[in-house]
Write a protein that holds these residues in place. Structure first.
Motif, short mmCIF file in Angstrom:
data_model
loop_
_atom_site.label_atom_id
_atom_site.label_comp_id
_atom_site.label_asym_id
_atom_site.label_seq_id
_atom_site.Cartn_x
_atom_site.Cartn_y
_atom_site.Cartn_z
N ALA B 225 1.07 -37.36 -14.86
CA ALA B 225 2.45 -37.04 -15.24
C ALA B 225 2.95 -38.01 -16.30
CB ALA B 225 3.35 -37.08 -14.01
N VAL B 226 2.62 -39.30 -16.11
CA VAL B 226 3.08 -40.31 -17.05
C VAL B 226 2.54 -40.03 -18.45
CG1 VAL B 226 2.77 -42.74 -17.68
CG2 VAL B 226 3.44 -42.14 -15.37
N GLY B 227 1.27 -39.63 -18.50
CA GLY B 227 0.65 -39.44 -19.80
C GLY B 227 1.02 -38.13 -20.46
N HIS B 228 1.28 -37.09 -19.69
CA HIS B 228 1.38 -35.77 -20.31
C HIS B 228 2.70 -35.05 -20.10
CE1 HIS B 228 -2.83 -35.85 -21.42
NE2 HIS B 228 -3.01 -36.48 -20.28
N ASN B 229 3.54 -35.59 -19.25
CA ASN B 229 4.75 -34.83 -18.95
C ASN B 229 5.94 -35.78 -18.78
OD1 ASN B 229 6.62 -33.01 -18.17
ND2 ASN B 229 5.35 -32.04 -16.61
N ALA B 232 8.63 -35.00 -16.13
CA ALA B 232 8.32 -35.20 -14.72
C ALA B 232 8.53 -36.66 -14.34
CB ALA B 232 6.88 -34.79 -14.44
N VAL B 233 8.25 -37.55 -15.29
CA VAL B 233 8.38 -38.97 -15.02
C VAL B 233 9.83 -39.29 -14.66
CG1 VAL B 233 8.15 -41.26 -16.02
CG2 VAL B 233 6.50 -39.49 -16.59
N VAL B 234 10.75 -38.73 -15.41
CA VAL B 234 12.16 -38.96 -15.14
C VAL B 234 12.53 -38.32 -13.80
CG1 VAL B 234 14.49 -38.67 -16.03
CG2 VAL B 234 12.58 -38.93 -17.62
N LEU B 235 12.03 -37.11 -13.59
CA LEU B 235 12.36 -36.35 -12.39
C LEU B 235 11.93 -37.07 -11.11
CD1 LEU B 235 13.66 -33.73 -13.25
CD2 LEU B 235 11.68 -32.51 -12.36
N LEU B 238 9.37 -42.19 -11.74
CA LEU B 238 8.19 -43.05 -11.88
C LEU B 238 8.45 -44.07 -12.99
CD1 LEU B 238 5.48 -40.26 -11.95
CD2 LEU B 238 6.10 -41.68 -10.01
N SER B 239 7.82 -45.24 -12.86
CA SER B 239 7.90 -46.21 -13.94
C SER B 239 6.67 -46.03 -14.82
CB SER B 239 7.95 -47.63 -13.39
OG SER B 239 7.50 -48.53 -14.37
N SER B 240 6.87 -45.44 -16.02
CA SER B 240 5.70 -45.13 -16.83
C SER B 240 5.01 -46.41 -17.29
CB SER B 240 6.09 -44.26 -18.02
OG SER B 240 6.95 -44.95 -18.86
#
Lengths: 326, 351
Positions: B225-229, B232-235, B238-240
């Motif tokens: 998710a971090v790498g491609h979306n 979703a990271v915000v949703l 997550l801490s990218s």
């Protein structure tokens, strides 16, 4: 330490910087139009080899330089075509080409290894070369040095004083807006990628026919392409600052050779990698300048603030991104 | 993106592979004809030089082990959206770590324990070098390609300094490297084989573990998710940055391990070219694999065979051994071409 005359030192800084200036300005043109050609380390080597091969076989410098320019342009065309029209990652294509062109150069250049070939001699500009101090530094140099020096104002003038230059920059910043104005961003981008690549090719020829004459494995310019890419960032995509970065690097290199004579215990290879940590440090510093805290600290120091303002540079907004006309 | 049936996907991968092989064969054949060499002769030398005997096969496996380790590590970094070009330097640092521990424990009397410790030290040092590149990216704003590349050259300088300085051979320091380690500190191998079954098993376990982590674990899904979306990271909150750092850390640890294996299992000393360029080659492997894990072991085997097979080209045919690199590069470019044409036929829309 034995005293090196200042004129010789400065003249060799200029000669070392020349191919680097040609290559970095080529890459600046490419990146300013929004395309990143990562293949420099390989294209420099391959075009250097082709230039030497053609020069050796035909004895003609013109043909050698022309072949090198075509080589550089062809590699750039691949980067552009794969990146712009085939939707592949520009960085991926560039990196694969870096490694492949390097090996291709060694493979095809094998029979030409360690041969005595043509080498450009210094070209004294009549009259001017007699001027004390400036003459030996500026006007008794091989041809690529003059080319490099003339290219700096030429690129600057094209970028900031012509309509086409404005279009070039616009394509790199906002291709969508250009498209609605009737400019095809993809055609512009591939054009400037090819022009930039041709300059990189000329830089390769300047190495193998002039500054680092001959061919071999290793040739001695491995890694220079990566430094050139870093210098473009360091120079904030501005032709004059990019050229200054190339001069700075050339100075460090020449200075390193002098230092080597002082600290003989350290192997030469350690000095050769010295520019790289400096490059990282410079990039970190330039980035630090963007922080708010640093900005506030600078507010009451107008002189310093002006200097920092000159150092800052933002990448073209569409750099590395592929434009789709829909 | 519309779902594809597994069989259809397999068929697509097979056609792609076939197309790539055809393009590369034609290209290499023409290149050899151009310089007046026989393509069939070169091919037969490449095959006999890599799979011609058990000893040659074991040499191929000795290349396969570090190359696969680097490539598998790179998949983590790519999943998080990072170009870990510094994998080369991380491998060098791993080699330094392993060599350092082995040197310290020469008199310890527990060779196996020492070997394990040395490999762990290699992995740790590789990981820290990677973490440095990641930190430069996140805190210093230096693009990871330039941070990694700069650190590669620094690592190169470090190795040379060690070989010519503090770790130099008694008598004369030279490009041939440090004093070789005693035999009981070599990776244990079977009779007549140069390759260590222990290292082979380790690599296979790491591949399987990676397959599970990337596709089945929560960490792997978050990483994707971090790498491609970015949305979703915000949703999911997550801490990218944290995921990027962990990914590059794992990548560096595996590269460091690869460097350690080079020291303890292949060269038994530290040499200037300890990484053999396997880090950069690993990047090509992963690109050719389309950034997926499953094809990596096979592509790495193919690339390793090319590397080993080309060694005898200079002697047998007066060709430069860099032909292997040309073929490997051609593979990646034709892969990008095939993917690109597929992309065009889908209408050229962004993925």
């Amino acid at each position: 330490m034995n005293e090196l005359p200042l004129t010789i030192l400065l003249a060799s800084v200029l000669a070392t910087a020349a191919p680097l200036i040609i290559a970095t300005l080529g890459e600046t043109i490419t990146e300013k139009a929004g395309v990143i050609n990562l293949s420099l380390d390989g294209s420099l080597l391959l075009s250097a080899m082709i230039a030497f091969m053609v020069g050796f076989e035909t004895g003609s410098f013109t043909l050698g330089f022309a072949a090198a320019a075509v080589t550089g342009a062809a590699i750039a065309l691949l980067v552009g075509w794969f990146g712009i029209y085939l939707g592949q990652l520009q960085v991926a294509v560039g990196f694969a080409l870096t490694l492949m062109c390097k090996d291709l150069a060694y493979f095809l250049g094998n029979p030409y290894s360690r041969l005595q070939g043509p080498q450009l001699i210094s070209w004294k500009i009549p009259g001017l070369s007699e001027v004390p101090f400036f003459g030996p530094v500026l006007f008794q140099q091989p041809l690529p040095v003059y080319l490099g020096l003339l290219l700096i104002p030429a690129v600057w003038w094209y970028f900031y004083r012509t309509g086409r230059g404005l279009e070039l920059r616009a394509v790199g910043e906002n291709p969508e807006a250009c498209y609605t104005r009737g400019i095809d961003p993809r055609r512009k981008q591939i054009l400037y990628t090819i022009i930039g690549g041709a300059l990189v090719g000329l830089a390769g020829a300047a190495f193998s026919l002039g500054i680092k004459p001959g061919w071999g494995r290793p040739q001695g310019i491995e890694g220079i392409g990566w430094i050139a890419l870093a210098i473009v960032i360091f120079g904030g995509w501005h032709p004059i600052r990019v050229a200054l970065g190339a001069f700075l690097f050339a100075f460090l290199q020449v200075f390193g050779i002098v230092l080597q004579g002082i600290w003989t215990g350290i192997p030469a290879q350690v000095f050769q990698m010295a520019p790289f940590p400096l490059m990282i440090l410079a990039l970190v510093l330039i980035n630090l300048l963007q922080y708010k805290g640093v900005q506030r600290w600078l507010d009451d120091k107008p002189g310093l603030a002006l200097l920092v303002d000159k150092l800052r540079g933002a990448p073209p907004r569409a750099l590395g991104k592929t434009f789709h006309p829909d | 993106m519309n779902r594809e049936f597994p069989m259809a996907r397999l068929g697509r991968h097979l056609t792609d592979t076939l197309l790539i092989l055809v393009i590369v064969t034609v290209f290499t054949g023409l290149l050899l004809l151009l310089i007046g060499a026989s393509p069939t002769e070169a091919l037969s030398h490449l095959i006999s030089g890599s799979f011609g005997s058990w000893s040659k096969l074991s040499r191929v496996l000795n290349v396969w082990i570090p190359l696969t380790l680097c490539s598998v590590g790179l998949v983590y970094a790519f999943r998080s959206g990072l170009w870990n070009i510094g994998v080369e330097g991380q491998m060098v640092l791993g080699a330094i770590g392993t060599a350092g521990v082995l040197r310290m424990g020469l008199e310890s009397g527990h060779p196996l324990l020492l070997l394990c410790l040395a490999l762990i030290a290699g992995a740790l040092l590789g990981a820290s070098w990677a973490l440095f590149a990641g930190w430069l990216k996140i805190r210093g704003g230096v693009h990871e390609i330039f941070a990694g590349l700069g650190l590669n050259f620094v690592a190169m300088g470090l190795v040379l300094w060690l070989i010519f300085g503090p770790w130099k051979r008694p008598g004369i320091a030279s490009m041939s490297g440090t004093e070789p380690f005693p035999r009981d500190l070599w990776f244990p191998t079977l009779e007549g084989w140069r390759v260590s079954p222990f290292a082979l098993t380790l690599v296979i376990i790491l591949i399987l573990a990676t397959a599970w982590i990337l596709n089945r674990s929560r960490f792997g899904l978050n990483l994707k998710a971090v790498g491609h979306n970015p949305r979703a990271v915000v949703l999911f909150g997550l801490s990218s940055q944290r995921y990027m750092l962990i990914a590059i850390l794992i990548s560096g640890a595996l590269a460091g391990l690869a460097g350690g294996v080079q020291v303890s299992g292949v060269y038994h000393r530290l040499i200037p070219a300890i990484s053999s360029g396997y880090g950069y080659l690993g990047l090509l492997v992963v690109m050719l694999a389309g950034f997926r894990l499953a094809p990596i072991p096979f592509i790495a085997l193919f690339f390793a065979a090319l590397n080993v097979g080309s060694i005898q080209l200079p002697m047998m045919m007066q060709l430069d051994s860099s032909l292997s690199g040309v073929i490997q590069g051609a593979c990646v470019l034709s892969a990008l071409l095939v993917f690109g044409i597929r992309h065009l036929r889908k209408g050229g829309a962004p993925d």
